[in-house]
Design a protein around this motif. Sequence first.
Motif: not given
Length: 186
Positions: A58-73
């Motif tokens: 029910n929550r997500i934590f985005m580790v720095t650099g996530w914007e550079l990853s297709d999967k994390a995006t």
Amino acid sequence: MERAKVYISSNIASLNQEKRRDLLQRLQAQGEVIEPEAIDTDSEKQRKADILRLISCNRIFMVTGWELSDKATLERDIAKGLNFGIEYETEPQHPEIKNAIKAVMGVPFRVIAEDSRNRWHVYARMIYAHHCKKDGDNTQQIAIEIKHDGSSISYYLRHYNTEYKYNREFRKTAEKVATLLSTKLK
């Protein structure tokens, strides 16, 4: 109140051991922590397994650099669509500029940050640098954000006006991005 179930997106393994331990302790104090099995893999089966892990949270934590990853995006977009609480290790810079460039040019931020010499990608970097500068960032701040050296950013900033004046395709694109940004600000 429901206890949090937090999915960690992006490459937590890239963090040094002390930072990783501190992050996990902090998130575990909030609830159960779920880590992805795959780190930016192209395996469709693994990505699907991680998405199933994500949607059980029910929550997500985005580790720095996530914007550079297709999967994390993708994971963030899914979490956003499901109205999850979203927490960022580092707050994203200039989301409105990134979104406008993606909407007009179809170029996501991770591509802007790549070292592609594709003309369209160079235009996207140039437009991004221009608008960040207008927002008050200095050359070094922009360079850090898009993972390029300061001399490249200086080049983009110096040549923006020339491209705008003499390159009709660039001008049309830059105007569309600027228009989208101005309507978002109203």
